[in-house]
Write a protein that holds these residues in place. Structure first.
Motif: not given
Ligand SMILES: [Zn+2]
Length: 83
Positions: A3-10, A36-43
């Motif tokens: 149900g999460y929109a995205f997974d936490p990024c390793a 960070l530039d390419g990963c919305a989760y990390c941003r």
């Protein structure tokens, strides 16, 4: 659980704290910035951590929280579709 929109990024777990602490060498900093530039989760996580640290410093300095900061922090906790 789903149900999460995205997974936490390793990658985020690996580099976020040292990146925030500026505790990486030049190559690692570049790698982290490229990620960070390419990963919305990390941003999103990065922005949240920066706001959180600013808030902690503000409280530690005995200042009152800037108006709106609390709302911005709760907004950052809520996954949105924009990157
Ligand atoms: Zn990431």
């Amino acid at each position: 659980m789903s149900g999460y929109a995205f997974d936490p990024c390793a990658k985020c777990e690996e580099m976020m704290q040292p990146y925030l602490d500026r505790d990486l060498d030049d190559n690692q900093m570049r790698e982290a910035e490229a990620h960070l530039d390419g990963c919305a989760y990390c941003r999103r996580r990065y922005r949240f951590e920066v706001s959180l640290r600013r808030y902690v410093r503000t409280v530690a300095a005995g200042k009152t929280m800037p108006a709106g900061l609390k709302e911005r922090l709760s907004a950052l906790r809520t996954p949105l579709h924009e990157a």
